[in-house]
Design an enzyme around this catalytic site. Sequence first.
Site, PDB file in Angstrom:
ATOM      1  N   ARG A 277       0.884  -1.178   0.000  1.00 23.51           N
ATOM      2  CA  ARG A 277       0.000   0.000   0.000  1.00 23.51           C
ATOM      3  C   ARG A 277       0.910   1.213   0.000  1.00 23.51           C
ATOM      4  NH1 ARG A 277      -5.333   1.263   3.512  1.00 23.51           N
ATOM      5  NH2 ARG A 277      -6.087  -0.052   1.815  1.00 23.51           N
TER       6      ARG A 277
ATOM      7  N   HIS B  89      -7.253   0.780  -6.544  1.00 23.51           N
ATOM      8  CA  HIS B  89      -7.463  -0.107  -5.390  1.00 23.51           C
ATOM      9  C   HIS B  89      -8.098  -1.412  -5.900  1.00 23.51           C
ATOM     10  CE1 HIS B  89      -7.769  -1.375  -1.381  1.00 23.51           C
ATOM     11  NE2 HIS B  89      -8.634  -0.538  -0.884  1.00 23.51           N
TER      12      HIS B  89
ATOM     13  N   GLN C 146     -10.018  -4.000  -3.660  1.00 25.24           N
ATOM     14  CA  GLN C 146     -11.340  -3.537  -3.232  1.00 25.24           C
ATOM     15  C   GLN C 146     -12.398  -3.892  -4.267  1.00 25.24           C
ATOM     16  OE1 GLN C 146     -12.043  -1.822  -0.187  1.00 25.24           O
ATOM     17  NE2 GLN C 146     -14.050  -2.524  -0.862  1.00 25.24           N
TER      18      GLN C 146
ATOM     19  N   ASP D  38     -17.179   6.992  -1.579  1.00 25.20           N
ATOM     20  CA  ASP D  38     -15.967   6.825  -0.774  1.00 25.20           C
ATOM     21  C   ASP D  38     -15.705   8.154  -0.071  1.00 25.20           C
ATOM     22  OD1 ASP D  38     -13.538   5.901   0.262  1.00 25.20           O
ATOM     23  OD2 ASP D  38     -12.478   5.922  -1.657  1.00 25.20           O
TER      24      ASP D  38
ATOM     25  N   CYS E 177     -16.286   1.366   0.389  1.00 20.87           N
ATOM     26  CA  CYS E 177     -15.122   0.529   0.699  1.00 20.87           C
ATOM     27  C   CYS E 177     -14.727   0.631   2.173  1.00 20.87           C
ATOM     28  CB  CYS E 177     -13.949   0.908  -0.200  1.00 20.87           C
ATOM     29  SG  CYS E 177     -13.304   2.565   0.076  1.00 20.87           S
TER      30      CYS E 177
ATOM     31  N   ARG F  81     -13.415  -8.885   1.269  1.00 21.74           N
ATOM     32  CA  ARG F  81     -12.011  -8.569   0.985  1.00 21.74           C
ATOM     33  C   ARG F  81     -11.151  -9.796   1.278  1.00 21.74           C
ATOM     34  NH1 ARG F  81      -9.935  -3.391   1.227  1.00 21.74           N
ATOM     35  NH2 ARG F  81      -7.990  -4.449   0.685  1.00 21.74           N
TER      36      ARG F  81
END
Length: 309
Positions: A106, A133, A136, A222, A262, A290
């Site tokens: 990340r 991402h 996700q 988001d 998310c 996830r």
Amino acid sequence: MTPAPRHFLQLSDFSRDELDYLFARTGWIKERFKRYELYQPLRDRTLAMVFEKASTRTRVSFEAGMNQLGGIAINLNRGDTQLSRGEPIEDVARVISRMVDVVMIRTFEQSIIERFAAHSRVPVINGLTNEYHPCQILADMYTYIEHRGSLSGRTVAWIGDANNVCYTWLQAAAVFDFRVHVSGPAGYRLEPTRIAGADRAHFAEFDDPMEACRGADLVTTDVWTSMGYEAENEARKAAFADFMVDAPMMQMAHPDALFMHCLPAHRGEEVAADVIDGPQSVVWDEAENRMHAQKALLEFLVCGRVEVA
Ligand code: CP
Ligand code: NVA
């Protein structure tokens, strides 16, 4: 010569066939997990996780998932590594990838993960960059499939910041042939340079978020301020004030529409509490998935395709 490893740096690194395979494996792996049946194809295997930004879900889902698959996960926070003292990412990649079987990172710019992957002997997974991402959206698509079936031909409304998660939805729409309606305030919309050449059949931009939600099968949003953009927080709060997903927006969508986020979420900012905590929201399934989706991804990257029973 050892063949170059496969990486998952963007959703579009995988074909539709490979993503469909991952969804099938996700279901199989999840079912076994729910029955408390051991499934440990990654015994003696190691995952290194490099975090240059905060995380709750990504950290827990990868670490728990790797343990459940019989392997172990090593967590490396930037501040505790030599990265924080200027060690080049290429050197970190060369060293870590001689010791472990798969790496999750990340970080900030996509170019960092690309440089890491270019010097890695083992598969590298994008656990979020400024640009994308993909883990996700694997989980989000799987969650939609679980609840409503295939996304192909459907409409996803993206309300808010045209960020890393939004651009990953656009990639998914091109692969699975669905449409994304994007609506956000001026200054935070899709960047012309990033959508130049993209097939307009798969997305459209709307000034009015209500219009973006009209008839949508999935409404999603988001945070207004992604990690790394904290200095813009106050300006963003003002700019996004009319872009909270609320009950009237959900009413514009198809009656069967789902709501996803998310997470982490800010109730009263990008989403109203009665939406995220309401009957159309599947955010907790989305978060749980996830782990199941990433277990399928780890299995695929380390073991290749396995025979589906
Ligand atoms: N959705 C997500 O990636 O959450 P974390 O930042 O908690 O990992
Ligand atoms: N867009 C958010 C997602 C966090 C999981 C961020 O990049 O901070």
